[in-house]
Write a protein that holds these residues in place. Structure first.
Motif, PDB file in Angstrom:
ATOM      1  N   VAL A 216      43.403  31.456  38.789  1.00 51.57           N
ATOM      2  CA  VAL A 216      42.368  31.562  39.823  1.00 51.57           C
ATOM      3  C   VAL A 216      41.874  30.168  40.183  1.00 51.57           C
TER       4      VAL A 216
ATOM      5  N   HIS B 107      34.063  27.275  42.296  1.00 51.22           N
ATOM      6  CA  HIS B 107      33.362  28.547  42.324  1.00 51.22           C
ATOM      7  C   HIS B 107      32.180  28.452  43.280  1.00 51.22           C
TER       8      HIS B 107
ATOM      9  N   SER C 248      36.825  31.040  43.592  1.00 49.42           N
ATOM     10  CA  SER C 248      36.101  32.305  43.503  1.00 49.42           C
ATOM     11  C   SER C 248      34.874  32.230  44.400  1.00 49.42           C
TER      12      SER C 248
ATOM     13  N   TRP D 142      33.762  39.584  35.466  1.00 41.78           N
ATOM     14  CA  TRP D 142      33.849  38.621  36.571  1.00 41.78           C
ATOM     15  C   TRP D 142      33.962  37.187  36.039  1.00 41.78           C
TER      16      TRP D 142
ATOM     17  N   LYS E  46      37.140  34.723  36.780  1.00 43.11           N
ATOM     18  CA  LYS E  46      36.947  33.399  37.371  1.00 43.11           C
ATOM     19  C   LYS E  46      37.600  32.308  36.527  1.00 43.11           C
TER      20      LYS E  46
ATOM     21  N   ILE F 278      38.575  36.308  44.783  1.00 43.32           N
ATOM     22  CA  ILE F 278      39.306  35.222  44.135  1.00 43.32           C
ATOM     23  C   ILE F 278      40.567  34.907  44.928  1.00 43.32           C
TER      24      ILE F 278
END
Length: 257
Positions: free
Chosen positions: A230, A252, A233, A221, A225, A242
């Motif tokens: 990406v 994030h 997230s 993970w 991220k 995501i």
């Protein structure tokens, strides 16, 4: 014990809708994550689940992933799989709401199991779902359930995930939603992620199940991220989401459902 410690850590670092500075994430959380409406499709999900819980048939399960923390043998009752391993009612409703909110037309599921996750996605009848399952006997139970509940918008493929993806997907495939729930190990998860990146578009969402299953899944993970494609997230503890929205700064979030 590991997951309990991970959950406590998650709770200490998570938030709800307050203080979210991304308009996209704020709307997603308030209008989808915390949507309390009782959708009529929830009844289909409940009946689908109950049919599996009432199924006393025993099947021979072929595990291609991390295996089960519940079952010690490959012979398992369908009702036991549905109760202990399948997507929970809360997560099934969340999958339905997310597919509905994002207006997903095309979806891919890596790991059908008994079809609980697939039914949640495909309850949105405008969504066409390709679902892949490695175990033939498990897939057979799912197929019967799809037929029973008229989920004709699901195409079920049986085989090893990477082989099916290589064989059945072409360069022009693009998925609005991809749900990863088939192999709770670091390297396969990262492999499938990399393999499916070309099939994402700017507004796609990738959903990873059980991101705190093990240290390996947590490491996967973190790598996902950090990938440059990406942009957003969201860690809900049980699932990680995501997004690839190029117009957004990288952010994030840890959100309590």
């Amino acid at each position: 014990m590991y997951q309990l410690k991970a959950y406590i850590k998650f709770l200490l670092n998570s938030q709800n809708q307050h203080g979210l500075h991304s308009p996209f994430v704020y709307d997603l959380v308030t209008q989808c994550f915390y949507d309390k409406k009782q959708y009529p499709e929830y009844e289909l999900l409940n009946e689908f689940r109950q049919g599996l819980l009432n199924n006393r048939e025993t099947i021979q399960v072929t595990d291609f992933g991390a295996g089960s923390k519940v079952f010690k043998t490959s012979e398992r009752p369908v009702c036991g799989i549905a109760k202990n391993v399948g997507v929970s009612p809360t997560r099934a409703k969340f999958l339905f709401r997310l597919t509905n909110y994002l207006k997903c037309k095309t979806a891919l599921e890596v790991g059908t199991s008994l079809g609980l996750g697939a039914s949640a996605i495909a309850a949105n009848k405008q969504t066409r779902l390709l679902s892949i399952e490695g175990c033939p006997e498990t897939a057979n139970i799912a197929r019967k359930q799809f037929e029973k509940f008229g989920l004709e918008n699901i195409q079920l493929k049986i085989g090893e995930f990477s082989e099916v993806l290589d064989k059945d997907l072409t360069a022009d495939h693009k998925f609005d939603l991809v749900y990863f729930d088939g192999n709770h190990q670091k390297e396969p998860t990262l492999k499938y992620f990399q393999q499916l990146l070309p099939y994402a578009h700017n507004d796609s969402v990738f959903i990873f199940d059980d991101i705190h299953w093990s240290p390996g899944m947590e490491a996967a993970w973190e790598e996902i991220k950090a990938h440059p494609d990406v942009k957003v997230s969201i860690d809900t503890f049980y699932q990680g989401l995501i997004f690839f929205r190029k117009e957004q700064a990288k952010q994030h979030f840890r959100i309590r459902l």
